[in-house]
Each structure stands twice: as C-alpha cells, then as structure tokens.
Design an enzyme around this catalytic site. Structure first.
Site, PDB file in Angstrom:
ATOM      1  N   TYR A 109       0.820  -1.087   0.139  1.00 34.71           N
ATOM      2  CA  TYR A 109      -0.075  -0.032  -0.007  1.00 34.71           C
ATOM      3  C   TYR A 109       1.033   1.356  -0.075  1.00 34.71           C
ATOM      4  O   TYR A 109       1.610   1.213   0.624  1.00 34.71           O
ATOM      5  CB  TYR A 109      -0.788   0.075   1.304  1.00 34.71           C
ATOM      6  CG  TYR A 109      -1.532   1.461   1.275  1.00 34.71           C
ATOM      7  CD1 TYR A 109      -3.086   1.444   0.702  1.00 34.71           C
ATOM      8  CD2 TYR A 109      -1.094   2.331   1.893  1.00 34.71           C
ATOM      9  CE1 TYR A 109      -3.832   2.464   0.695  1.00 34.71           C
ATOM     10  CE2 TYR A 109      -1.950   3.562   2.055  1.00 34.71           C
ATOM     11  CZ  TYR A 109      -3.215   3.524   1.432  1.00 34.71           C
ATOM     12  OH  TYR A 109      -3.941   5.034   1.515  1.00 34.71           O
ATOM     13  N   GLU A 197      -3.167   7.748  -4.124  1.00 36.96           N
ATOM     14  CA  GLU A 197      -2.993   6.534  -3.624  1.00 36.96           C
ATOM     15  C   GLU A 197      -2.840   5.351  -4.695  1.00 36.96           C
ATOM     16  O   GLU A 197      -3.514   5.390  -5.599  1.00 36.96           O
ATOM     17  CB  GLU A 197      -4.204   6.073  -2.883  1.00 36.96           C
ATOM     18  CG  GLU A 197      -4.352   4.839  -1.976  1.00 36.96           C
ATOM     19  CD  GLU A 197      -5.873   4.470  -1.338  1.00 36.96           C
ATOM     20  OE1 GLU A 197      -5.721   4.518  -0.404  1.00 36.96           O
ATOM     21  OE2 GLU A 197      -6.619   4.083  -2.256  1.00 36.96           O
TER      22      GLU A 197
END
Ligand code: ADP
Ligand code: MG
Length: 385
Positions: A109, A197
C-alpha cells in the site's frame, strides 16, 4: 474532486509512475476490442466507478480468453457495486477498464495524503497492501507507517529509502520505488491533490514494481488553476445537486434529512445543522451561500433546496458582508419561480435586516419569520414532525 482509476493511471503514466496499459469500454463488444489491443495472455476487467472496494464487491474479474473478457464485461457493466463506501443504494457501473493480468509476488500500500496534524503531506505505506488494508489499519495499525514530508525541503531520497526498508522493498527495487514515490509527490504538489493512492502497488514475478490500482483526489478549492483536471470530471459519478451547486460556487452537500437549510458561512451552517438536530430534526443538506451572495446565487441555492425529501426549509442568514435584502430578494424570486410547496422558516439578522424583512412581508409568500436561531430551528422541526 474524484476521478476514475483509468484516469489516475493516465496521470501516473504522464508523471513516470510505473503503471499498466489499459483501455476503457462501455459495452462488452468494446471490451473485447480493448483486450485485443493489449496483446497479453490474460486480462483483468475492472469496474470504473468512483468507489473503492470493487474487488470484494465483484467489480474486478480475471479473464483468460476473449470470451471470458466479454462475459466479465457483460456482468460488470450495469451492475451496482455495493459496499461500505457506496451505502445501501450502491454505485451503478457504466464502464470498465480492460488491462493485462499481472503475476503478483507481493502487494504493497502506498499513498500521499494531507496530514492536518503536521500540516504537511504524509507518506502512508504498508507491506500488507491489497484489498484488506482497511482491516489491517483497524486491527494491526503497526503495519502501516507514516512519514511526513517537509513542505520546504520536499521529498528526499533518504525518506523514500526509509519507507522502502520499512515495508520490505529490497535490492534494485529500492531505486525504482524512490523514483516512483518522488514522481507521485510531484503529481500531488503540481496538481493540488488531496490524495494520491496506489493500492496495491505490486512486485511482479518478473521483479518490477507496478501500480495496478490508482486513486487520485483533488482539492476543489484549487481546481480553478487546473482546467485539465476539471476536464476529467465525470458528472455521471457525482451527485447532480452538488454539480449544480458547484456551478454557482455554492458549498453544498446532500444529506439524508428533511429540513432544507440555507445559511451564510460554513460555521453558521454547522451550528444550524446542530441546532436542528438538538430539536430532534435532521438536515437535508449543508448549504453555505457564502459571504458574497448575489440575488442569482441565492435563487440558485433556493432551487437546490426544492427536493422531494425536503419537508420544510430553514433560512438562517446573519448579514455581515451579505445584505439581508439581497437574500430576501433571492428567496422571493426563487420561491415564485419554483413554487413554494413546503413551509419556509426564515431567520434574518444583521445588515439591512428591516429592508429584508419588509421584502419578505410584501412578497405575499407564506413565510414564518423568526428573530433568533433557536425559535427558527424549533419551528422548522415542528413542521416536519
Ligand atoms: P479495489 O481496490 O477497488 O478492490 P483493485 O484494482 O485494487 O480494486 O483490485 C483488487 C484486487 O484485484 C487487487 O488487490 C489485486 O489483487 C487484484 N488485481 C487488480 N488488478 C489486477 C491485475 N491487473 N492483475 C492481477 N491482479 C489484479
Ligand atoms: Mg485497490
């Protein structure tokens, strides 16, 4: 403002953030054509809608043949994605992204966001990326690392290397990661983002780092200097009322309640919502007409409140820069134009209040005038109960 994954990936590509080739399709036939262009052995068909958690909701499907691409696109286009992010109503999918299937060794992530505490951009990263990241954040927060970036110094290589080491990126991939993160940072700053992101950022079997999902949000207050970003807006994905509000520079957010609110100033709007709540009512919206409201703007604002859910309207204006008579004129024009079918409670105070009140009185409209916020909110709640 939000954009689709495929648009985020186009931005990534233009900023040198390694990602995949992919094409958008609106029909299953188009999806097959897209797949043919890719020249790969296996495909992934992905719902394009402004929400996350698509994988778990059945919006991401692996396809090994063109026939499977067609079947997957057929299933996904027109489906409603339902998860925590979308609410019970779900999100209708109008198009898909067709891209190559990647052999994934590990999922990370990686994001950049605004950190209010340090008043800076913060790198958020984890070696436990993928569809379970929210679960990880809730149960094992120690697996998520945060590294603020000084707005003066910008993102330094050593910070990228530190993050890489913490999340388990090794060897030749560290350099790749550093380049990727610095390019993400450049994108974030240059385009006034509020979030960039990548989840997951993957290490492929071939040993390369690749963004296979992408989410980019922008600061609405900075959109005026990014016409290229505004052009990416997809009205199908946005609340039509919020779109209309944006056109008139109104700060408007749709809510679930029954009392339509028109207020000047965000602080007063919050206080108004609170007091409605305190009397047992629920606001149908947040609406700040701003400090420089013109008659046209007030008219547009009033029209936004005319909704089937709205059972009463509460106007709460404290005239400082904005004048009460201007507000009153706007209300009268709009109420006559759209027809006033629900009780209208108005609390006006401040600059030109007497003039404002007399405009309302002479309009012949059925308006409940109150002198203070408390009694106005109480009255509005009485009407909806
Ligand atoms: P969402 O975050 O909305 O669920 P993602 O794009 O992250 O959607 O996809 C969910 C999961 O599907 C990923 O974590 C990954 O495991 C898998 N996936 C997505 N795209 C690909 C791809 N191109 N190749 C292989 N697996 C993929
Ligand atoms: Mg994802």
């Amino acid at each position: 403002m939000k954009i689709h994954e495929y648009q985020a990936k186009e931005l990534f590509a233009s900023y040198g953030v390694a990602t995949q080739e992919g094409y958008v399709a609106y029909t299953k036939e188009e999806a097959v054509e897209c797949a043919k262009k890719l020249g790969v052995e296996a495909y992934v068909v992905k719902a394009q809608a402004h929400c996350g958690g698509r994988g778990k909701a059945g919006g991401v499907k692996l396809a090994r043949t063109l026939a499977e691409v067609e079947a997957a696109a057929d299933k996904i286009i027109g489906m409603r994605l339902i998860n925590k992010q979308t609410g019970a109503e779900g999100k209708l999918v109008r198009k898909v992204l067709v891209t190559g299937a990647v052999n994934i060794k590990k999922e990370f992530y990686l994001s950049l966001a605004i950190d209010n505490e340090t008043a800076s951009i913060v790198i958020i990263a984890s070696g436990a990326g993928g569809t379970e990241i929210e679960e990880i954040a809730a149960t094992k927060p120690e697996l998520i690392i945060k590294q603020p970036v000084s707005p003066i110094n910008g993102l330094r290589d050593y910070q990228a290397r530190y993050v890489a080491a913490k999340i388990g990126i090794e060897g030749a991939n560290v350099k790749e990661f550093t380049v990727m993160l610095k390019n993400m940072y450049k994108l974030f700053v240059e385009k006034d983002c509020s979030l960039v992101e990548i989840n997951p950022l993957v290490l492929t079997d071939e040993g390369k780092l690749l963004a296979i999902d992408g989410k980019v949000n922008f600061d609405d207050n900075a959109l005026f200097r990014h016409p290229d970003i505004v052009a990416l807006r997809d009205p199908d994905e946005e609340n039509p009322k919020e779109c209309e509000a944006a056109k008139h520079d109104l700060n408007y957010v749709s809510l679930d309640g029954t009392i339509g609110c028109m207020v000047n100033g965000a602080g007063l709007a919050m206080a108004t919502m609170d007091i409605i709540h305190a009397f047992g009512g629920e606001p149908a919206n947040f609406l700040d007409v701003g400090g420089t409201a013109t008659t046209e703007r007030v008219t547009a604002a009033f029209k936004l409140l005319s909704d089937k859910n709205v059972k009463a309207i509460l106007v709460n204006i404290f005239g400082g820069i904005v004048k009460c008579d201007v507000i009153a004129e706007g209300i009268v024009i709009a109420a006559k134009e759209v027809g006033l079918s629900v009780p209208l409670v108005v609390r006006l105070d401040g600059t030109n209040v007497e003039k404002g009140k007399s405009i309302l009185k002479e309009s012949g409209l059925k308006i409940y005038a109150c002198d203070d916020l408390r009694s106005a909110a109480k009255k509005a709640v009485e009407f909806v109960h």
